[in-house]
Motif scaffolding. Sequence first.
Motif, PDB file in Angstrom:
ATOM      1  N   ILE A   1       0.698  -1.167  -0.011  1.00 44.35           N
ATOM      2  CA  ILE A   1       0.052  -0.011  -0.056  1.00 44.35           C
ATOM      3  C   ILE A   1       0.940   1.384  -0.091  1.00 44.35           C
ATOM      4  O   ILE A   1       0.631   2.431  -0.336  1.00 44.35           O
ATOM      5  CB  ILE A   1      -0.740  -0.083   1.257  1.00 44.35           C
ATOM      6  CG1 ILE A   1      -1.951  -1.181   0.965  1.00 44.35           C
ATOM      7  CG2 ILE A   1      -1.697   1.331   1.194  1.00 44.35           C
ATOM      8  CD1 ILE A   1      -2.859  -1.490   2.372  1.00 44.35           C
ATOM      9  N   GLY A   2       2.134   1.017   0.609  1.00 40.26           N
ATOM     10  CA  GLY A   2       2.973   2.167   0.709  1.00 40.26           C
ATOM     11  C   GLY A   2       3.061   2.799   1.907  1.00 40.26           C
ATOM     12  O   GLY A   2       2.335   2.309   2.984  1.00 40.26           O
ATOM     13  N   GLU A   3       4.040   3.637   2.402  1.00 46.21           N
ATOM     14  CA  GLU A   3       4.198   4.161   3.653  1.00 46.21           C
ATOM     15  C   GLU A   3       3.124   5.253   3.961  1.00 46.21           C
ATOM     16  O   GLU A   3       2.849   6.210   3.229  1.00 46.21           O
ATOM     17  CB  GLU A   3       5.627   4.558   3.821  1.00 46.21           C
ATOM     18  CG  GLU A   3       5.946   5.080   5.137  1.00 46.21           C
ATOM     19  CD  GLU A   3       7.402   5.237   5.411  1.00 46.21           C
ATOM     20  OE1 GLU A   3       7.939   5.988   6.080  1.00 46.21           O
ATOM     21  OE2 GLU A   3       8.294   4.658   4.710  1.00 46.21           O
ATOM     22  N   LEU A   4       2.614   5.071   5.083  1.00 47.27           N
ATOM     23  CA  LEU A   4       1.732   6.065   5.709  1.00 47.27           C
ATOM     24  C   LEU A   4       2.036   7.025   6.738  1.00 47.27           C
ATOM     25  O   LEU A   4       2.790   6.385   7.589  1.00 47.27           O
ATOM     26  CB  LEU A   4       0.135   5.220   5.961  1.00 47.27           C
ATOM     27  CG  LEU A   4      -0.490   4.446   5.051  1.00 47.27           C
ATOM     28  CD1 LEU A   4      -1.497   3.622   5.611  1.00 47.27           C
ATOM     29  CD2 LEU A   4      -0.910   5.182   3.927  1.00 47.27           C
ATOM     30  N   GLY A   5       1.619   8.038   6.787  1.00 45.55           N
ATOM     31  CA  GLY A   5       2.006   8.998   7.810  1.00 45.55           C
ATOM     32  C   GLY A   5       1.231   8.824   8.872  1.00 45.55           C
ATOM     33  O   GLY A   5      -0.245   8.121   8.598  1.00 45.55           O
ATOM     34  N   ASP A   6       1.425   9.386   9.985  1.00 48.40           N
ATOM     35  CA  ASP A   6       0.176   9.616  11.082  1.00 48.40           C
ATOM     36  C   ASP A   6      -1.172   9.935  10.470  1.00 48.40           C
ATOM     37  O   ASP A   6      -2.097   9.545  11.090  1.00 48.40           O
ATOM     38  CB  ASP A   6       0.877  10.347  12.257  1.00 48.40           C
ATOM     39  CG  ASP A   6       1.970   9.657  13.094  1.00 48.40           C
ATOM     40  OD1 ASP A   6       2.078   8.210  13.063  1.00 48.40           O
ATOM     41  OD2 ASP A   6       2.762  10.421  13.732  1.00 48.40           O
ATOM     42  N   GLU A   7      -1.144  11.346   9.825  1.00 54.89           N
ATOM     43  CA  GLU A   7      -2.334  12.024   9.401  1.00 54.89           C
ATOM     44  C   GLU A   7      -3.161  10.955   8.620  1.00 54.89           C
ATOM     45  O   GLU A   7      -4.460  10.803   8.531  1.00 54.89           O
ATOM     46  CB  GLU A   7      -2.165  12.990   8.848  1.00 54.89           C
ATOM     47  CG  GLU A   7      -1.706  14.356   9.741  1.00 54.89           C
ATOM     48  CD  GLU A   7      -2.978  14.698  10.641  1.00 54.89           C
ATOM     49  OE1 GLU A   7      -4.062  14.662   9.956  1.00 54.89           O
ATOM     50  OE2 GLU A   7      -2.785  14.863  12.017  1.00 54.89           O
ATOM     51  N   GLU A   8      -2.314  10.360   7.700  1.00 59.55           N
ATOM     52  CA  GLU A   8      -3.200   9.389   6.680  1.00 59.55           C
ATOM     53  C   GLU A   8      -3.626   8.375   7.414  1.00 59.55           C
ATOM     54  O   GLU A   8      -4.948   7.975   7.080  1.00 59.55           O
ATOM     55  CB  GLU A   8      -2.024   9.204   5.580  1.00 59.55           C
ATOM     56  CG  GLU A   8      -2.650   8.646   4.308  1.00 59.55           C
ATOM     57  CD  GLU A   8      -1.560   8.644   3.244  1.00 59.55           C
ATOM     58  OE1 GLU A   8      -1.825   8.302   1.998  1.00 59.55           O
ATOM     59  OE2 GLU A   8      -0.438   8.496   3.642  1.00 59.55           O
ATOM     60  N   ALA A   9      -2.801   7.757   8.135  1.00 59.00           N
ATOM     61  CA  ALA A   9      -3.522   6.282   8.813  1.00 59.00           C
ATOM     62  C   ALA A   9      -4.527   6.809   9.510  1.00 59.00           C
ATOM     63  O   ALA A   9      -5.777   6.115   9.754  1.00 59.00           O
ATOM     64  CB  ALA A   9      -2.341   5.765   9.806  1.00 59.00           C
ATOM     65  N   ALA A  10      -4.424   8.097  10.452  1.00 59.76           N
ATOM     66  CA  ALA A  10      -5.574   8.275  11.493  1.00 59.76           C
ATOM     67  C   ALA A  10      -6.769   8.660  10.529  1.00 59.76           C
ATOM     68  O   ALA A  10      -8.029   8.322  11.080  1.00 59.76           O
ATOM     69  CB  ALA A  10      -5.167   9.490  12.315  1.00 59.76           C
ATOM     70  N   GLY A  11      -6.519   9.352   9.309  1.00 57.49           N
ATOM     71  CA  GLY A  11      -7.727   9.644   8.623  1.00 57.49           C
ATOM     72  C   GLY A  11      -8.371   8.242   8.048  1.00 57.49           C
ATOM     73  O   GLY A  11      -9.748   8.269   7.840  1.00 57.49           O
ATOM     74  N   MET A  12      -7.579   7.459   7.783  1.00 62.39           N
ATOM     75  CA  MET A  12      -8.547   5.965   7.351  1.00 62.39           C
ATOM     76  C   MET A  12      -9.079   5.387   8.308  1.00 62.39           C
ATOM     77  O   MET A  12     -10.216   4.988   7.919  1.00 62.39           O
ATOM     78  CB  MET A  12      -7.223   5.203   6.552  1.00 62.39           C
ATOM     79  CG  MET A  12      -6.634   5.808   5.311  1.00 62.39           C
ATOM     80  SD  MET A  12      -5.053   4.848   4.796  1.00 62.39           S
ATOM     81  CE  MET A  12      -5.959   3.216   4.029  1.00 62.39           C
ATOM     82  N   LEU A  13      -8.517   5.439   9.403  1.00 62.69           N
ATOM     83  CA  LEU A  13      -9.285   4.792  10.658  1.00 62.69           C
ATOM     84  C   LEU A  13     -10.464   5.531  10.844  1.00 62.69           C
ATOM     85  O   LEU A  13     -11.545   4.914  11.271  1.00 62.69           O
ATOM     86  CB  LEU A  13      -8.374   4.566  11.763  1.00 62.69           C
ATOM     87  CG  LEU A  13      -7.148   3.663  11.621  1.00 62.69           C
ATOM     88  CD1 LEU A  13      -6.411   3.625  13.043  1.00 62.69           C
ATOM     89  CD2 LEU A  13      -7.572   2.149  11.357  1.00 62.69           C
ATOM     90  N   ARG A  14     -10.415   6.959  10.924  1.00 63.06           N
ATOM     91  CA  ARG A  14     -11.567   7.713  11.242  1.00 63.06           C
ATOM     92  C   ARG A  14     -12.679   7.507  10.098  1.00 63.06           C
ATOM     93  O   ARG A  14     -13.954   7.383  10.746  1.00 63.06           O
ATOM     94  CB  ARG A  14     -11.201   9.018  11.169  1.00 63.06           C
ATOM     95  CG  ARG A  14     -10.861   9.971  12.530  1.00 63.06           C
ATOM     96  CD  ARG A  14     -10.758  11.357  12.237  1.00 63.06           C
ATOM     97  NE  ARG A  14     -10.072  11.669  11.374  1.00 63.06           N
ATOM     98  CZ  ARG A  14      -8.882  12.168  11.223  1.00 63.06           C
ATOM     99  NH1 ARG A  14      -8.109  12.106  12.281  1.00 63.06           N
ATOM    100  NH2 ARG A  14      -8.066  12.369  10.202  1.00 63.06           N
ATOM    101  N   LEU A  15     -12.540   7.317   9.147  1.00 66.67           N
ATOM    102  CA  LEU A  15     -13.360   6.787   8.120  1.00 66.67           C
ATOM    103  C   LEU A  15     -14.108   5.729   8.523  1.00 66.67           C
ATOM    104  O   LEU A  15     -15.432   5.530   8.063  1.00 66.67           O
ATOM    105  CB  LEU A  15     -12.896   6.693   6.713  1.00 66.67           C
ATOM    106  CG  LEU A  15     -12.442   8.046   5.951  1.00 66.67           C
ATOM    107  CD1 LEU A  15     -11.659   7.794   4.552  1.00 66.67           C
ATOM    108  CD2 LEU A  15     -13.500   8.847   5.855  1.00 66.67           C
ATOM    109  N   GLY A  16     -13.629   4.679   9.005  1.00 62.12           N
ATOM    110  CA  GLY A  16     -14.343   3.516   9.185  1.00 62.12           C
ATOM    111  C   GLY A  16     -14.627   3.187  10.671  1.00 62.12           C
ATOM    112  O   GLY A  16     -15.501   2.208  10.945  1.00 62.12           O
ATOM    113  N   ASP A  17     -14.155   3.897  11.458  1.00 58.18           N
ATOM    114  CA  ASP A  17     -14.331   3.828  13.118  1.00 58.18           C
ATOM    115  C   ASP A  17     -15.820   4.085  13.372  1.00 58.18           C
ATOM    116  O   ASP A  17     -16.343   5.232  13.383  1.00 58.18           O
ATOM    117  CB  ASP A  17     -13.458   4.515  13.844  1.00 58.18           C
ATOM    118  CG  ASP A  17     -13.410   4.314  15.374  1.00 58.18           C
ATOM    119  OD1 ASP A  17     -14.134   3.316  15.726  1.00 58.18           O
ATOM    120  OD2 ASP A  17     -12.885   5.050  16.042  1.00 58.18           O
ATOM    121  N   LEU A  18     -16.501   2.999  13.680  1.00 53.54           N
ATOM    122  CA  LEU A  18     -18.126   3.298  13.984  1.00 53.54           C
ATOM    123  C   LEU A  18     -18.174   3.411  15.412  1.00 53.54           C
ATOM    124  O   LEU A  18     -19.224   3.907  15.824  1.00 53.54           O
ATOM    125  CB  LEU A  18     -18.788   2.184  13.479  1.00 53.54           C
ATOM    126  CG  LEU A  18     -18.865   2.177  12.096  1.00 53.54           C
ATOM    127  CD1 LEU A  18     -19.639   0.766  11.718  1.00 53.54           C
ATOM    128  CD2 LEU A  18     -19.396   3.228  11.219  1.00 53.54           C
TER     129      LEU A  18
END
Length: 99
Positions: free
Chosen positions: A58-75
């Motif tokens: 997937i590639g290297e993710l930064g803190d902001e990018e990883a946190a954003g991805m989690l926020r999108l799915g975290d119910l």
Amino acid sequence: MAEECVCGFVDLLPLMAERVGDGGLAEELCKGFNQLVDEQRGLITIDSLKKNSVRLGIGELGDEEAAGMLRLGDLDGDCALNRFEFCRLMLRFSTHINN
């Protein structure tokens, strides 16, 4: 045919669904979850996502990018993704499965 999604990832989910069927797709999504999960928590966390995303190509993710991805799915608001949240997120962002 696979398409590019807004975030730059190639959307292979429709192709996979066509090849393996609904049951196979669910199994493949579970395998994807297992590749990204934090073994101790049993959830995908920011750290496990950053660590394992490189290994999965997937590639290297930064803190902001990883946190954003989690926020999108975290119910449930725990700042991590369980298996249901991950599968829902993958299906939600697949351009052809939702249409």
